[in-house]
Design a protein around this motif. Structure first.
Motif, short mmCIF file in Angstrom:
data_model
loop_
_atom_site.label_atom_id
_atom_site.label_comp_id
_atom_site.label_asym_id
_atom_site.label_seq_id
_atom_site.Cartn_x
_atom_site.Cartn_y
_atom_site.Cartn_z
N SER A 203 -11.38 10.35 -1.25
CA SER A 203 -11.50 9.21 -2.15
C SER A 203 -12.82 8.48 -1.93
O SER A 203 -13.51 8.09 -2.88
N GLU A 204 -13.17 8.31 -0.64
CA GLU A 204 -14.42 7.65 -0.32
C GLU A 204 -15.62 8.46 -0.79
O GLU A 204 -16.60 7.91 -1.32
N ARG B 10 -8.04 9.92 2.10
CA ARG B 10 -8.92 8.75 2.13
C ARG B 10 -10.38 9.19 2.14
O ARG B 10 -11.23 8.59 1.47
N ASP C 34 0.81 -1.21 0.00
CA ASP C 34 0.00 0.00 0.00
C ASP C 34 0.85 1.27 0.00
O ASP C 34 0.31 2.38 -0.07
#
Length: 377
Positions: free
Chosen positions: A365-366, A362, A81
């Motif tokens: 992105s979500e 994040r 990742d």
């Protein structure tokens, strides 16, 4: 994660505290060296008698940077990742957590100095476009746009910023190459940063910042630090050989370096040999292992590097008759206290900043995925 890669930076030996001590020493060398010049003392410790310690400090910074960035990339890339984006966020957080508050300090102190003295050497580079260019890491830039608006001077009195732009371009260039090799499918996405950020490092393989040779070959020295990590990650160097490398490197460097010409590339191999020997030796010793004071001094070394010159410039122009050892000691001590005061809320919090930025990325992105799914329905 390879065991040897961990050995370079963990607490099972003296390497971590050695690197902290070197980082502290390099920052203090730059600070003290500039102080000796500003307050006209210690002539025996400056050219033409001895090398400029501030220049030697810069060389040490580039060696350590190459070692530490390579170690970070090798260590963290075992996580699938870990991407160029995460690498960018980490580097951005580490650099800008120190740079932004340091520039705010420079804006305030230089502004006061200009108000009281109208000093033209500060006024010349004290403007908003130059400030933005420094935030964009353009001081020290060299490439196909050399003669364009992409080449800027350091802001105000903060002349040490010229090295920071070089470091940033090296970080991005090396990171792009690393992830192109490590994650082969990303080369198209990384082609643009590779092309833009690669120009400055390539110039500094042998080129210099200016015609007098200042900054020559700094990327070569960075690569020597990187090579030190890769060598020690692959081979075990006996302590006797390591000690011999330190002694030989220091001896050859001191014999060959000419005061005032610290950026002569012919002296770099000896300095790199001494550095490699010292790190190799520290991997086999457990005499120190940890030191709170050394770590503390290392934690504000970046901020000290960025602000000390501005403080000294201000004192020099506001109190032109203030010279001598007492003034020197007071100003150097004040630079350290101010650097710690700023860094404890900024530079020392860079990991928190990195975590926060990653959390925001994040979340975005979500949210983007959620909106895309809603639109698809």
């Amino acid at each position: 994660m390879e065991l040897k890669a961990m050995l370079a930076l963990n607490n099972a030996n003296d390497t971590s505290v050695t690197l902290d001590a070197l980082r502290t020493a390099a920052a203090q060398m730059v600070c003290v060296g500039h102080g000796l010049s500003f307050f006209q003392i210690g002539s025996a410790a400056r050219p033409p008698h001895l090398p400029s310690m501030q220049n030697v400090g810069v060389l040490l910074f580039f060696l350590m940077s190459g070692f530490l960035i390579t170690a970070t990339l090798v260590r963290k890339s075992s996580d699938p990742d870990y991407t160029f984006a995460r690498y960018f966020v980490d580097r951005f957080s580490r650099i800008y957590s120190g740079l932004v508050p340091a520039l705010a300090f420079v804006v305030a102190v230089d502004g006061l100095t200009i108000l009281l003295t109208a000093e033209p050497t500060i006024v010349r580079y004290y403007d908003f476009p130059t400030l933005l260019a420094n935030l964009a890491m353009l001081p020290g830039y060299h490439g196909v746009y050399d003669q364009s608006h992409l080449q800027w001077s350091a802001f105000g009195s903060a002349s040490p910023l010229w090295t920071l732009g070089i470091e940033w371009h090296i970080y991005m260039f090396v990171g792009a190459i690393f992830f192109i090799v490590k994650r082969r499918g990303l080369w198209l996405l990384l082609l643009l940063p590779l092309a833009f950020f690669g120009q400055t490092p390539v110039h500094y393989l042998a080129g210099s910042l200016q015609n007098d040779g200042v900054g020559a070959g700094l990327f070569s020295l960075w690569l020597a630090g990187s090579g030190t990590f890769l060598l020690l990650n692959r081979f075990t160097i006996p302590p006797l050989f390591s000690a011999a490398a330190v002694a030989l490197g220091i001896t050859v460097y001191c014999i060959n370096v000419v005061p005032g010409h610290e950026y002569a590339m012919s002296t770099y191999p000896a300095l790199a040999l001494a550095f490699a020997g010292l790190i190799a030796l520290s991997q086999k010793t457990t005499m120190v292992r940890s030191s709170g004071y050394v770590r503390l001094a290392a934690d504000f070394s970046f901020t000290l590097y960025l602000i000390h010159h501005t403080l000294m410039t201000s004192v020099h122009f506001l109190f032109p008759q203030a010279n001598g050892w007492i003034v020197f000691i007071v100003v150097v001590a004040a630079a350290n206290v101010l650097a710690w005061s700023i860094a404890r809320h900024c530079e020392m919090k860079h990991k928190r900043l990195s975590e926060w930025l990653l959390a925001q990325a994040r979340w975005l992105s979500e949210r983007a995925g959620y909106v895309a799914n809603r639109a698809a329905r």
